[in-house]
Structures are given as structure tokens and as C-alpha cells.
Write a protein that holds these residues in place. Structure first.
Motif, PDB file in Angstrom:
ATOM      1  N   UNK A 188      49.679 -58.535 119.155  1.00 21.02           N
ATOM      2  CA  UNK A 188      48.953 -57.229 118.971  1.00 21.02           C
ATOM      3  C   UNK A 188      47.639 -57.401 118.866  1.00 21.02           C
ATOM      4  N   UNK A 219      58.678 -49.795 116.777  1.00 21.38           N
ATOM      5  CA  UNK A 219      58.234 -50.004 117.822  1.00 21.38           C
ATOM      6  C   UNK A 219      56.770 -50.370 117.786  1.00 21.38           C
ATOM      7  N   UNK A 220      56.400 -51.723 118.535  1.00 20.05           N
ATOM      8  CA  UNK A 220      55.066 -51.739 118.714  1.00 20.05           C
ATOM      9  C   UNK A 220      54.221 -50.544 119.538  1.00 20.05           C
ATOM     10  N   UNK A 221      53.166 -49.985 119.062  1.00 21.09           N
ATOM     11  CA  UNK A 221      52.419 -49.273 119.856  1.00 21.09           C
ATOM     12  C   UNK A 221      51.951 -49.766 121.199  1.00 21.09           C
ATOM     13  N   UNK A 222      52.444 -49.221 122.328  1.00 19.68           N
ATOM     14  CA  UNK A 222      51.971 -50.079 123.712  1.00 19.68           C
ATOM     15  C   UNK A 222      50.484 -49.991 124.051  1.00 19.68           C
ATOM     16  N   UNK A 223      49.862 -49.070 123.127  1.00 20.87           N
ATOM     17  CA  UNK A 223      48.378 -48.868 123.387  1.00 20.87           C
ATOM     18  C   UNK A 223      47.935 -50.057 122.206  1.00 20.87           C
ATOM     19  N   UNK A 224      48.494 -50.585 121.417  1.00 15.56           N
ATOM     20  CA  UNK A 224      48.101 -51.772 120.882  1.00 15.56           C
ATOM     21  C   UNK A 224      48.590 -53.077 121.111  1.00 15.56           C
ATOM     22  N   UNK A 225      49.026 -53.332 122.013  1.00 15.10           N
ATOM     23  CA  UNK A 225      49.655 -54.485 122.403  1.00 15.10           C
ATOM     24  C   UNK A 225      48.599 -55.103 123.374  1.00 15.10           C
ATOM     25  N   UNK A 226      48.551 -56.477 123.035  1.00 11.93           N
ATOM     26  CA  UNK A 226      47.560 -57.323 123.851  1.00 11.93           C
ATOM     27  C   UNK A 226      48.450 -58.083 125.056  1.00 11.93           C
TER      28      UNK A 226
END
Lengths: 467, 592
Positions: free
Chosen positions: A294, A118-125
């Protein structure tokens, strides 16, 4: 690696796509197994439950012809991985990423776990770059942005595949020469559908930008569980490793969900609504949530899943759970299709949740959002008056009401309707919108600012051109 | 510590043997990678463990180690403005260590360990004083918006034998000692830990008599929520649940907001984080993130951690409540948590209740919602705090008869029902005025009427007009609007004004996004005044067409965009214009 390979020579039972074997020490949950049938054929499988006594294996390809006495089960000690490489562009594979186009095998640059992480929600753009599809109904009203997941909700017999093919042909990000790729996954579709897609992709001439994965209706059901993940793993490799902007088209997700239900029944799980497993939301989320951007990375994964709503019912679990996960939906309307409108986009049921961030000055045009709001408001009014006039007749309607009625017709025929090979720029789309809005009294355009009316309303434009 | 071995692995459920001596809800470390799990049941020496991380690759026979602790939250300075996962691992720090993907087995402290905070001690407190849980030892100004009170942790009673002076401390430095008797001294720090499943103690509960002002007209006026109250927001997909919840967390008049994204979209979470950094608190002009805590467990992250993310949010909420603050916690969406319960329950082979949900669904939801409340906090100085909980519900097929919605309704005070049909007509917020309700109206009326004497009467009248509209529309659908008498047509006009000019509110408009109570009540007053005056004119024989043509109507429609400080004068002018124009119609009609 060969040291970790373990083998069991007998199966306890075989049913549906599940094989039960006596457990041996060291079996990993989720690891890949090779099942060699009595006939010598080898199939892949995965451990889906393991205890000290028994391991349950889900066999890709099913358990037909499995002889429980003669079968051999080899545990490979690793989870399901596929080879990924830039060379996959331009090639066609089956649901487990094995080439089926007669070409040579892929030399892997890397082996990737098909479940991804899973993509870290804090790393999403947050996605915000407008993708121009050249289709007015989508660009003007339900804009797609890079990193979005926007499904097409269709029905049997509606032209979703033609629309998807048109989007794949025409989609581009304006003013940029960035690397663009399409990953196409055909899930349990008929041979004709798969052929249609491959042909239309081939005809675009940029087949070298396309990776296709095909699982036809005749291929093993169980592979349908793997194919969206295999496609997305490839897309992620291209996006995050090579900075490509990847559009993933998956058709038909309904077939995926049916496969999930079949599997769940075979495992004798407690069924949820309409027999679909209770975890279907989570399962679909592990597919759809693999779209995104990201921070600090160039690429993006945009998803356009296509699904056919059983009996055109939008509350059916498949579209319902999908709609809860995706960022909007483009719903096709059988009524418009009957009227001969292409693409038959149901304007009132469709929605793009991320449109707000992808349109406006510097992205499309400053009047875009207001024109969108006004077109929808006017069409809603026209639709309401249509229903009313069906009861009370058009005579009792006021002049204003008649203009709205005419607007609704024009809107369907001029704005929504367009050619399958017609590419409209966003400016053309908005200008058509203005042309239609100009048929309404100017004081009705309450949702558009006075400045934008002065700048874009055909009445004033003509004047300024005349000067 | 108890050490056992894995006996079975089935998705997020692991069964371990040789676990004698463990307790239910104890945190355990599973496998060689020491994945975090929680014991949810024991049978003989077998422990049933829900694992909060992906279990792929685990093997039967790998070790399982007990921690002796319950799953606990770290509470102290450094908690605000941060994004945690369901196990309170800071996601932004995780990014620095393992990159942009969530990896398993990562162990990180929840609060920063090296940061020093400026501690100002409570000068009323002296060595030798008796201290009780909740007593304020001092404060740390954590952000411009929030003064973080450092309290004696629950369960610590005794004599203060040492307390640090003003100065810079990390969360682990000792700032005092309490003699708890029996020669035992307890060290006090800026932070302490508290088990997430256990409600934090308080002195007493208070009646929810104050409204939580949210700045959304339809909520503040029609379906109010009390401070310390509980509300549920059910709605099908596309009905605007998430936008409404985010709007509430942005504008609610609270000191602390907690946003729990439980099993929802990653892009939405990213959008919320960005907008909280960008948006300013309407009172102080500081970024809203300074008073917010985010908990993100998106739909593709391990399902079992959905439950912990909800309880973690409540625990952090109670912690700030105990400081005497008003806290709002929103959970989007409780249905995803319920689905996680269903999945684990099925793997435990428990007897299923309705639609496969476990029979204890209702009691688990109650454990969550009942932690809301307005309380007299423990400790001195005396203070009151509140924790308000708003939970989103995602009913399949937008059918409210399903178990999660129905069980939730048993515990909440305000139902904010979202209607997909309204959303399709672009009526936002798409809150159905026919289905929604608030049990707090009577208790809150006292607060409102002290400030706005007609609040309740206006609210009731507006709802009655809308109800009547609903009945009339059924007739219109059969025979067309012309068949109605003029008085009914006027009522339909009034209903339309209430819907479009009052209930609809643009969450993205710079001014309309937040509507203060004075403006909310004022707008309703203007609309109802117009309706009353117009009715008078109609009775005096003025044709409806003339009333409809009054230019003041267009001005009423633009009230939304009037800035707050200009509104009182605009309202006065509007009321004057309504009276004058109607009077001149009546006068003109009489003359003709």
C-alpha cells in the motif's frame, strides 16, 4: 454488547454443517452465532442466509451431536472477528485463532473482521522489491517480489513442503534489516505434515517471527473455510499496523477448495465444473487478493499458497482458478523429481508475472533479465532436441544441437538442482547461469547484450582477472 | 419515493417487501448504511435487489428506499485520467476520505464539483436557434490531448433561450437554457447523466471500413480489427491476455481509451495505472493517462458491480464517440462478469442454462458487444465517431468450448485466440495463427490496399505458409526433418522467420512495442521477398545450406529493433542485399 445478544431455543433442521432456525427480528446477515449443543458443548457458526422466517447457520465444527430440540442458538450481533496482537508471534493457533500450544490466551490489541476489506486499487503500490530465497530456480528464473502472490503447484508425493520450508528459512530482502515475519496456515494437512513444518520452523531458531495456524485433516472441515482468512487477518495486522514484511505460506489450498465444495453441496447449490461452486473464483480471489503493498505504508503481505493438483492436472479447476488470480505459478515436475532433481521446478510451465519489475540494476544485477531469457530459450531448445533425438537418434544432430542437448542436462543438474540447506546468493545463481551459457557458442547468446557478455561471460572475466 | 423493508438477505442478493411502485433496474438504497443496489426483478410487492456492496451485518426489517432513477453515469469534464469503481465512485478520492481500503456506504460525486473548467462557447450557436441532442454547445480543453465537447444531452430538443459566454464554470453551473415547449426550460450544464444500461442515440450506423491501427504486427497484418468493431481475446491463464490488452490500450491509434478491470488482479490494475502515467503517447509525447479512463472492480470487490463496471465503461465510450472521437474500450475479463451473473442467477433460483450460467447469458453479452460501432453522431456539426470493444475471456482450463467463449463468438468480428502452448515457448504475443480469425479482412483490405497494394496477398501468403508448416511439422515429428525435400525445408525456414521475426513482438522493448503500419507491411515484404528469392535459388540448384548461411538472415531478424524513421532506408538496403546475395549464389552455382 450483551443487549444485542438474542437467543433461539429450537432448531428446525440440521444437516451437514448447516442448521436452520426460526428467524427472530434483528438477525444480521453474516453475524456470528454460538450454538450450544444438548451436551453443553458450544460451537461457533455464521448466518449465511436470513429471511423473515428462517435463518440458515453454517456451524464451524459441523452439526454432529446437535439435538434440534435441545440446541440453543445465541446470535452475537457481530461478524466473525478474531483477537490480534503482536504477541501472536511465536505462537500456534487453531483455525479460529484459539491457542493450541498450551500457552496463555492472547490479550487482544484489536479485534479484526476475518474477511478484511479490499485494498483500493488506486492505493496499491506496484510490487517491485526482490525477495532472495536462496533457491536458484526461483531467484534466477521466477523471482518473487514483496506483495506478490506466487503459488506452488505440486502433486501428491512431490516435495512442496520441503521447498516451502526452505523458502521460509532462507527468504530475505537484500541489504535491509527490516522487520520480517512468517504466517503459516496448515489447511487440512496430515498430522505428519503439520509436525514437519513446525519442526523445521523451530529448527530455524527464529520461531519468534512465526505465527502458525493449524487445521489438520482430522479437524472440522468447516474450519478450513475460516483458516486462510484468519491467517491473512493476522498477517495484515502485522503488516499494516506494525510495518512488517509478512510472508504467508498456506498449505494445502486443495483441501480448502474441497471444503468449499462440501459446503456448497450441503447448501444444495447448483454445482459448477466438477462439482465445485460457481463462485469459487471469487471466493479464492477474496483470499489471494489480500496480498500487496500500500502506498505510504511500510509493510507488505506476500503470499505463497501451496496446492496439490489432483492427478497432476493443471487444468483442474483448483490450479486453473488459482492461476487466473495469482501472479504466476511455480509448477513442480514429477519427471524431474524422478530424476532426483531438487527442487523439481518445471521451468517451462512456471512463471512469475511480477519478475520484470523486481530485477535489474539496483535490484539484483543488470544482466539478470537477459540471463533468465537466454537460459529459458536455451533450455527450451534443448528440450525440443531431446524429443527429436528420441526419434531420430543423436547421430543425426549437428555439433550445435549436441551442445544444446548437453546444456539441458547441465542446466537441470547444476542450475535447478541444489541442496535443501544450500543458500545461493543471486550473484552465485547468475554466475552458475553464465558458466552454463559459456558451454554454448558465444554467437548463440542472442538475447544478451554485447556489453553484458563482455562484462559477465566467464571467458572475458577470466581474462580481466588475469590482468 | 418508494420505501420498503428487507425481507431476506442472501449474499449480494436482498429481497425487499412493500416495494410497490418501483421499477426494474431502479437504483435503491439498502439498509441503514444506504448501500447501493439495483432492482433486478419484481414479484408482487417484493423487489429482488442486487447489492453492489458487501451485505454483511444487514438485518431483516431494515429500510430500503427507491431513488426513482436508473443506474446512471455522470458524463462531463473531469472524467479523464481518473480511476472509478463499478459505481463510478472515484477511487483516488475515496482513498483520501476512508484510507487505503474500499469501505462500503461511501457516497462520492463521480466528477469533481469544485473544479472550474475553461469553457469556450460554440460561436455558431445563437440564442433563438433550434437545438437538438448532440449539438455542440462549446468545448473544454480537459487535458492536453483531449478537447472535451459539451453537447446538448440526448432527449433535449427545443429553442436555445440562453447560453453562457466563454468563462470558467464548474460541472454544475448553468451554461444555458433550452425552452423545450410547454413553458418548460431545461438547464444545460457541463455534465449530464445517462443510464448505463441504455445505448446512447446516434444518427446512423456506418460500415466498419477503417482499421483500428494497434501497432501490433500480428493484429494489424493478420487479424485486423475495424474501428467500431468487436474483438474477443480468449486465453488460459499465463497466455498473456492482460499484457496484450494493456498493450492495445497503450498503442491503439485512438483519441480515447477506456480500460475496465472487471474481476481481475489489484496489483495488475496498479501496474496499469502507473504505466499509463509514465508512458507517452507516441504522437504527442503526452502521458497516455490524459486520454484514458480506468474502471477498476478487482476480483475481491463486490461481484454484482462487475456488471455495472462493464456497462459504465461502454457508456463513457459512447459519450466520447458522440463527440466524434475514435474510442477503444477493453474489458478484462468478461468471464468474471458472466460468473457474477451466474452467482446472482443461482441465488434467484432461476432455471440454469449450460454449466450453471443463466439462459440469458448470450443476450446479455449481445447487449454489451452490440454497443460497439462506427456511427454518424447525433447533432451538429456533422461528425463520425467509433467505439471499438475488445473483451477478454478467461475460459476454464483454456477450453474454448465453454459457454462464455462460445456465446461471445456469436457477436464478435475478430477472434484473437491466445494459446498457452505458445506462451510456454515464450512466443509473445501468444496469438494462435491457426485458430484466430478476422471477419473484417475483406472490408479493410480496401483501406490497406490504397496505401500498400499487396497487403492482402502478402497476408494470405504468410498465413498459408504457416498453415503448411503446421502440416509439415506433423511429418517431422514422425520421421525427423531430414526426410523432407529441400523445398519443404525452405518453407519451414520461411515459416520460422514469419513466426520469430514478424509475429513475435516484445511489448516491453522501447522500439518494438509499437510497430507503425508502414513498418509492419515493410517487414513482411522483406521476409516474403527473401523466401521467394531463396526458392528461385533452390530451383536453380543452389544447395540449401548455402542459402541458410547467408548473413542477410541475421539482419532480417534485427528489423524489429530498427527505429521507425530509419526503417524505409533499412528496408531498401535489405531488399537490395537479398537480391544481390541470392543472385551471386545462383551465378556462383552456375559457374561451378
Amino acid at each position: 454488547m450483551s443487549l444485542s445478544v438474542k437467543e433461539v431455543r429450537k432448531a428446525l433442521s440440521a444437516k451437514g454443517s448447516l442448521l436452520l432456525v426460526e428467524a427472530i427480528p434483528g438477525i444480521r446477515y453474516g453475524e456470528v452465532v454460538e450454538v450450544t449443543l444438548g451436551t453443553g458443548e458450544t460451537r461457533l457458526g455464521q448466518v449465511i442466509d436470513v429471511s423473515r422466517d428462517v435463518a440458515v447457520i453454517q456451524v464451524f465444527g459441523g452439526v454432529s451431536e446437535v439435538n434440534t430440540k435441545a440446541a440453543r442458538v445465541r446470535f452475537r450481533g457481530e461478524t466473525l472477528r478474531i483477537p490480534v496482537s503482536l504477541d501472536m508471534l511465536g505462537r500456534i493457533f487453531d483455525g479460529l485463532a484459539r491457542p493450541i500450544d498450551g500457552g496463555p490466551p492472547i490479550l487482544p490489541e484489536d479485534w479484526a473482521d476475518i474477511n478484511g476489506a479490499p485494498i483500493n486499487p488506486a492505493s496499491r503500490e506496484p510490487p517491485s522489491e526482490f525477495i532472495e530465497t536462496g533457491i536458484s530456480a526461483i531467484d534466477g528464473l521466477f523471482s518473487i517480489v514483496r506483495g506478490q502472490k506466487l503459488p506452488i503447484f505440486s502433486g501428491a508425493g512431490l516435495p512442496h513442503n520441503r521447498i516451502a520450508a526452505q523458502i521460509v528459512r532462507q527468504a530475505r530482502v537484500r541489504g535491509k534489516g527490516e522487520k520480517f515475519a512468517v504466517v503459516f496456515a496448515a489447511i487440512g494437512v496430515t498430522y505428519e505434515e503439520a509436525y514437519f513444518f513446525m519442526e523445521s520452523l523451530r529448527r530455524t531458531g527464529n520461531i519468534e517471527n512465526i505465527v502458525a495456524f493449524i487445521n489438520t485433516a482430522a479437524s472440522p472441515v468447516i474450519e478450513r473455510i475460516a483458516i486462510p482468512r484468519v491467517a491473512l487477518t493476522t498477517a495484515e495486522f502485522l503488516a499494516w499496523k506494525y510495518g512488517m514484511h509478512v510472508l504467508v505460506v498456506m498449505t494445502d489450498m486443495t483441501n480448502y477448495c474441497e471444503a468449499l465444495r462440501e459446503l456448497s453441496a450441503a447448501r444444495e447449490e447448483i454445482p459448477g465444473r466438477r462439482g465445485y461452486p460457481g463462485y469459487m473464483y471469487t471466493d479464492l480471489a477474496t483470499i489471494y487478493e489480500r496480498a500487496g503493498r500500500i502506498r505510504g505504508k511500510d509493510g507488505s503481505v506476500t503470499q505463497m499458497p501451496i496446492l496439490t493438483m489432483p492427478d497432476d492436472d493443471i487444468t483442474h479447476p483448483i490450479p486453473d482458478l488459482t492461476g487466473y488470480i495469482t501472479e504466476g505459478q511455480i509448477v513442480l515436475s514429477r519427471d524431474l523429481h524422478r530424476k532426483g532433481i531438487y527442487p523439481p521446478v518445471d521451468v517451462l510451465l512456471s512463471l512469475s508475472r511480477l519478475m520484470k519489475d523486481g530485477v535489474g540494476p539496483g535490484k539484483t544485477r543488470e544482466d539478470h533479465y537477459q540471463v533468465f531469457m537466454q537460459l529459458i530459450a536455451a533450455y527450451t531448445e534443448g528440450q525440443y532436441l531431446r524429443e527429436l533425438s528420441a526419434i531420430v537418434g543423436t547421430e543425426s544432430l549437428s555439433e550445435r544441437d549436441k551442445k544444446y542437448l548437453a546444456f539441458a542436462d547441465l542446466f537441470e543438474r547444476r542450475f535447478i538442482n541444489q541442496g535443501e540447506y544450500e543458500r545461493r546468493t543471486i550473484e552465485q545463481t547468475l554466475d552458475i547461469g553464465w558458466e552454463l551459457l559459456a558451454t554454448l557458442p558465444e554467437e548463440e547468446l542472442k538475447l544478451i547484450s554485447v556489453e553484458n557478455i563482455k562484462k559477465y561471460h566467464p571467458k572475458y572475466r577470466r581474462k580481466s582477472k588475469g590482468e | 419515493m418508494v420505501k420498503g423493508r428487507i425481507w431476506r438477505i442472501s449474499g449480494p442478493l436482498v429481497v425487499a417487501e412493500q416495494m410497490h411502485g418501483s421499477m426494474v433496474y431502479e437504483v435503491v438504497y439498502v439498509g441503514e448504511e444506504r448501500l447501493i443496489g439495483e432492482i433486478i426483478g419484481m414479484q408482487g410487492d417484493r423487489a429482488f435487489i442486487q447489492v453492489y456492496e458487501d451485505t454483511s451485518g444487514l438485518r431483516v426489517g431494515e429500510p430500503v428506499e427507491g431513488s426513482g432513477d436508473l443506474l446512471s453515469a455522470e458524463l462531463g469534464p473531469g472524467i479523464l485520467g481518473r480511476v472509478f469503481d463499478g459505481l463510478q465512485r472515484p477511487l483516488s478520492d475515496m482513498e483520501l476520505i476512508v484510507g487505503p481500503f474500499v469501505e462500503r456506504g461511501v457516497k462520492l460525486p463521480s466528477l469533481p464539483r469544485d473544479k472550474k473548467w475553461v469553457f469556450r462557447r460554440n460561436t455558431n450557436l445563437r440564442v433563438g436557434d433550434k437545438v437538438r441532442p448532440g449539438d455542440v454547445l462549446g468545448t473544454v480543453k480537459e487535458t492536453e490531448l483531449v478537447l472535451h465537447k459539451i453537447m446538448v444531452p440526448p432527449n433535449v430538443h427545443g429553442t436555445l433561450v440562453e447560453v453562457a459566454g466563454d468563462g470558467d464554470y464548474t460541472v454544475e453551473d448553468a451554461i444555458g437554457y433550452v425552452d423545450v415547449g410547454g413553458g418548460r426550460k431545461v438547464e444545460l450544464k457541463l455534465m449530464h447523466r445517462w443510464p448505463v444500461r441504455k445505448p446512447r442515440p446516434y444518427l446512423s450506423r456506418l460500415e466498419p471500413t477503417e482499421p483500428l491501427i494497434i501497432g501490433q504486427r500480428v493484429l494489424d497484418m493478420m487479424f485486423p480489427i475495424a474501428r467500431g468493431g468487436k474483438a474477443a481475446v480468449p486465453g488460459g491463464f499465463g497466455s498473456g491476455k492482460t499484457v496484450l490488452l494493456q498493450t492495445m490500450t497503450k498503442w491503439a491509434r485512438t483519441q480515447i481509451n477506456i480500460y475496465v478491470g472487471c474481476g481481475e488482479r489489484g496489483n495488475e490494475m496498479a501496474d496499469a495505472l502507473h504505466s499509463f502515467l509514465k508512458l507517452k503517447d507516441p504522437e504527442s509525447g503526452r502521458p497516455l493517462a490524459e486520454k484514458a479512463v480506468f474502471i477498476a472492480n478487482t476480483s475481491n470487490m463486490p461481484v454484482a458491480a462487475r456488471e455495472t463496471s462493464v456497462f459504465l465503461g461502454v457508456t463513457i465510450g459512447e459519450y466520447f464517440r458522440d463527440m466524434g472521437y475514435d474510442v477503444l474500450m477493453v474489458a478484462d475479463s468478461t468471464s468474471r462478469w458472466a460468473e457474477a451473473m451466474r452467482e446472482i442467477s443461482a441465488r434467484l433460483e432461476e432455471m440454469p442454462g449450460e454449466e450453471g450460467f443463466p439462459a440469458y447469458l448470450g443476450s446479455r453479452l449481445a447487449e454489451f458487444y452490440e454497443r460497439a460501432g462506427r456511427v454518424k453522431c447525433a447533432g451538429s456539426p456533422e461528425r463520425t465517431g467509433s467505439l471499438t470493444i475488445v473483451g477478454a475471456v478467461s475460459p476454464p482450463g483454456a477450453d474454448f468450448s465453454e459457454p462464455v467463449t462460445q456465446n461471445t463468438l456469436r457477436y464478435i468480428g475478430t477472434l484473437i485466440a491466445l494459446d498457452v502452448a505458445l506462451a510456454n515457448r515464450r512466443h509473445f504475443p501468444a496469438i494462435s495463427w491457426l485458430i484466430s480469425y478476422s471477419l473484417y479482412v475483406e472490408t479493410l483490405a480496401r483501406w490497406w490496399e490504397k496505401r500498400f497494394p499487396n497487403w492482402k496477398a502478402m497476408r494470405d501468403e504468410a498465413l498459408e505458409i504457416l498453415q503448411r508448416e503446421n502440416e509439415l511439422m506433423e511429418i517431422v515429428r514422425l520421421v525427423g526433418p531430414d526426410a523432407l525435400p529441400d523445398s519443404d525445408k525452405l518453407l519451414l525456414d520461411a515459416a520460422r522467420m514469419i513466426r520469430e521475426d514478424f509475429l513475435q513482438q516484445n511489448a516491453f522493448h522501447p522500439i518494438d512495442a509499437y510497430c507503425p503500419p508502414e513498418k509492419t507491411v515493410g517487414m513482411m515484404e522483406v521476409i516474403l521477398t527473401f523466401y521467394h528469392e531463396a526458392r528461385k535459388a533452390l530451383e536453380a540448384g543452389v544447395p540449401l545450406e548455402k542459402i541458410r548461411a547467408l548473413p542477410v538472415r541475421a539482419k532480417i531478424a534485427r528489423m524489429k529493433e530498427v527505429e521507425y524513421d530509419k526503417f524505409p532506408s533499412v528496408k531498401k538496403e535489405l531488399l537490395k542485399e537479398i537480391h544481390e546475395s541470392i543472385n551471386s549464389l545462383i551465378g556462383g552455382g552456375a559457374a561451378a
